[in-house]
Scaffold this motif. Sequence first.
Motif, PDB file in Angstrom:
ATOM      1  N   THR A  17       0.830  -1.212   0.000  1.00  0.00           N
ATOM      2  CA  THR A  17       0.000   0.000   0.000  1.00  0.00           C
ATOM      3  C   THR A  17       0.859   1.255   0.000  1.00  0.00           C
ATOM      4  O   THR A  17       0.567   2.218  -0.716  1.00  0.00           O
ATOM      5  CB  THR A  17      -0.941   0.003   1.222  1.00  0.00           C
ATOM      6  N   ASN A  18       1.929   1.254   0.768  1.00  0.00           N
ATOM      7  CA  ASN A  18       2.803   2.422   0.842  1.00  0.00           C
ATOM      8  C   ASN A  18       3.624   2.626  -0.423  1.00  0.00           C
ATOM      9  O   ASN A  18       4.271   3.658  -0.584  1.00  0.00           O
ATOM     10  CB  ASN A  18       3.727   2.323   2.054  1.00  0.00           C
ATOM     11  N   ARG A  19       3.608   1.665  -1.313  1.00  0.00           N
ATOM     12  CA  ARG A  19       4.358   1.769  -2.563  1.00  0.00           C
ATOM     13  C   ARG A  19       3.454   1.768  -3.793  1.00  0.00           C
ATOM     14  O   ARG A  19       3.911   1.557  -4.909  1.00  0.00           O
ATOM     15  CB  ARG A  19       5.374   0.632  -2.640  1.00  0.00           C
ATOM     16  N   THR A  20       2.160   2.021  -3.577  1.00  0.00           N
ATOM     17  CA  THR A  20       1.189   2.060  -4.659  1.00  0.00           C
ATOM     18  C   THR A  20       0.723   3.499  -4.870  1.00  0.00           C
ATOM     19  O   THR A  20       0.251   4.138  -3.929  1.00  0.00           O
ATOM     20  CB  THR A  20      -0.022   1.166  -4.319  1.00  0.00           C
ATOM     21  N   PRO A  21       0.853   4.031  -6.093  1.00  0.00           N
ATOM     22  CA  PRO A  21       0.412   5.406  -6.354  1.00  0.00           C
ATOM     23  C   PRO A  21      -1.093   5.567  -6.137  1.00  0.00           C
ATOM     24  O   PRO A  21      -1.868   4.653  -6.411  1.00  0.00           O
ATOM     25  CB  PRO A  21       0.755   5.627  -7.827  1.00  0.00           C
ATOM     26  N   THR A  22      -1.477   6.744  -5.646  1.00  0.00           N
ATOM     27  CA  THR A  22      -2.894   7.034  -5.440  1.00  0.00           C
ATOM     28  C   THR A  22      -3.249   8.364  -6.092  1.00  0.00           C
ATOM     29  O   THR A  22      -2.423   9.280  -6.166  1.00  0.00           O
ATOM     30  CB  THR A  22      -3.254   7.110  -3.945  1.00  0.00           C
ATOM     31  N   LYS A  23      -4.466   8.458  -6.556  1.00  0.00           N
ATOM     32  CA  LYS A  23      -4.945   9.682  -7.203  1.00  0.00           C
ATOM     33  C   LYS A  23      -4.943  10.851  -6.220  1.00  0.00           C
ATOM     34  O   LYS A  23      -4.646  11.984  -6.587  1.00  0.00           O
ATOM     35  CB  LYS A  23      -6.346   9.443  -7.758  1.00  0.00           C
ATOM     36  N   GLN A  24      -5.287  10.579  -4.951  1.00  0.00           N
ATOM     37  CA  GLN A  24      -5.346  11.634  -3.933  1.00  0.00           C
ATOM     38  C   GLN A  24      -4.006  12.333  -3.745  1.00  0.00           C
ATOM     39  O   GLN A  24      -3.963  13.490  -3.340  1.00  0.00           O
ATOM     40  CB  GLN A  24      -5.790  11.064  -2.590  1.00  0.00           C
ATOM     41  N   LEU A  25      -2.925  11.633  -4.010  1.00  0.00           N
ATOM     42  CA  LEU A  25      -1.587  12.211  -3.835  1.00  0.00           C
ATOM     43  C   LEU A  25      -0.978  12.629  -5.173  1.00  0.00           C
ATOM     44  O   LEU A  25       0.235  12.787  -5.281  1.00  0.00           O
ATOM     45  CB  LEU A  25      -0.661  11.203  -3.137  1.00  0.00           C
ATOM     46  N   GLY A  26      -1.811  12.808  -6.180  1.00  0.00           N
ATOM     47  CA  GLY A  26      -1.303  13.201  -7.497  1.00  0.00           C
ATOM     48  C   GLY A  26      -0.494  12.094  -8.148  1.00  0.00           C
ATOM     49  O   GLY A  26       0.496  12.343  -8.813  1.00  0.00           O
ATOM     50  N   TRP A  27      -0.929  10.868  -7.946  1.00  0.00           N
ATOM     51  CA  TRP A  27      -0.293   9.657  -8.471  1.00  0.00           C
ATOM     52  C   TRP A  27       1.107   9.442  -7.926  1.00  0.00           C
ATOM     53  O   TRP A  27       1.952   8.828  -8.556  1.00  0.00           O
ATOM     54  CB  TRP A  27      -0.329   9.613  -9.995  1.00  0.00           C
ATOM     55  N   LEU A  28       1.335   9.953  -6.720  1.00  0.00           N
ATOM     56  CA  LEU A  28       2.547   9.615  -5.972  1.00  0.00           C
ATOM     57  C   LEU A  28       2.197   8.488  -5.014  1.00  0.00           C
ATOM     58  O   LEU A  28       1.042   8.286  -4.666  1.00  0.00           O
ATOM     59  CB  LEU A  28       3.052  10.811  -5.164  1.00  0.00           C
ATOM     60  N   THR A  29       3.208   7.795  -4.565  1.00  0.00           N
ATOM     61  CA  THR A  29       2.985   6.791  -3.533  1.00  0.00           C
ATOM     62  C   THR A  29       3.041   7.482  -2.174  1.00  0.00           C
ATOM     63  O   THR A  29       3.637   8.561  -2.052  1.00  0.00           O
ATOM     64  CB  THR A  29       4.065   5.696  -3.581  1.00  0.00           C
ATOM     65  N   PRO A  30       2.434   6.901  -1.142  1.00  0.00           N
ATOM     66  CA  PRO A  30       2.563   7.493   0.188  1.00  0.00           C
ATOM     67  C   PRO A  30       4.029   7.647   0.608  1.00  0.00           C
ATOM     68  O   PRO A  30       4.394   8.632   1.253  1.00  0.00           O
ATOM     69  CB  PRO A  30       1.824   6.508   1.091  1.00  0.00           C
TER      70      PRO A  30
END
Length: 66
Positions: A17-30
């Motif tokens: 999860t900490n290495r998966t990009p997310t839309k909420q973070l502008g497609w950055l990983t946590p």
Amino acid sequence: MPENLWPEFFKTAIYITNRTPTKQLGWLTPLEQLYHDLDRPNPRPSIAQLRIIGCRAYTKINKILK
């Protein structure tokens, strides 16, 4: 799955999860966002070393040289 392995499964899920990009973070990983917030060099996270649960694994036992 053996009950004694569940803690490892949870740690692995968090790791992924900490290495998966997310839309909420502008497609950055946590992890990338954390490094950005701390003003540190931003390493590109990798999950290349992960293997499928239940895959075969072998242990190499080195011979002791006399």
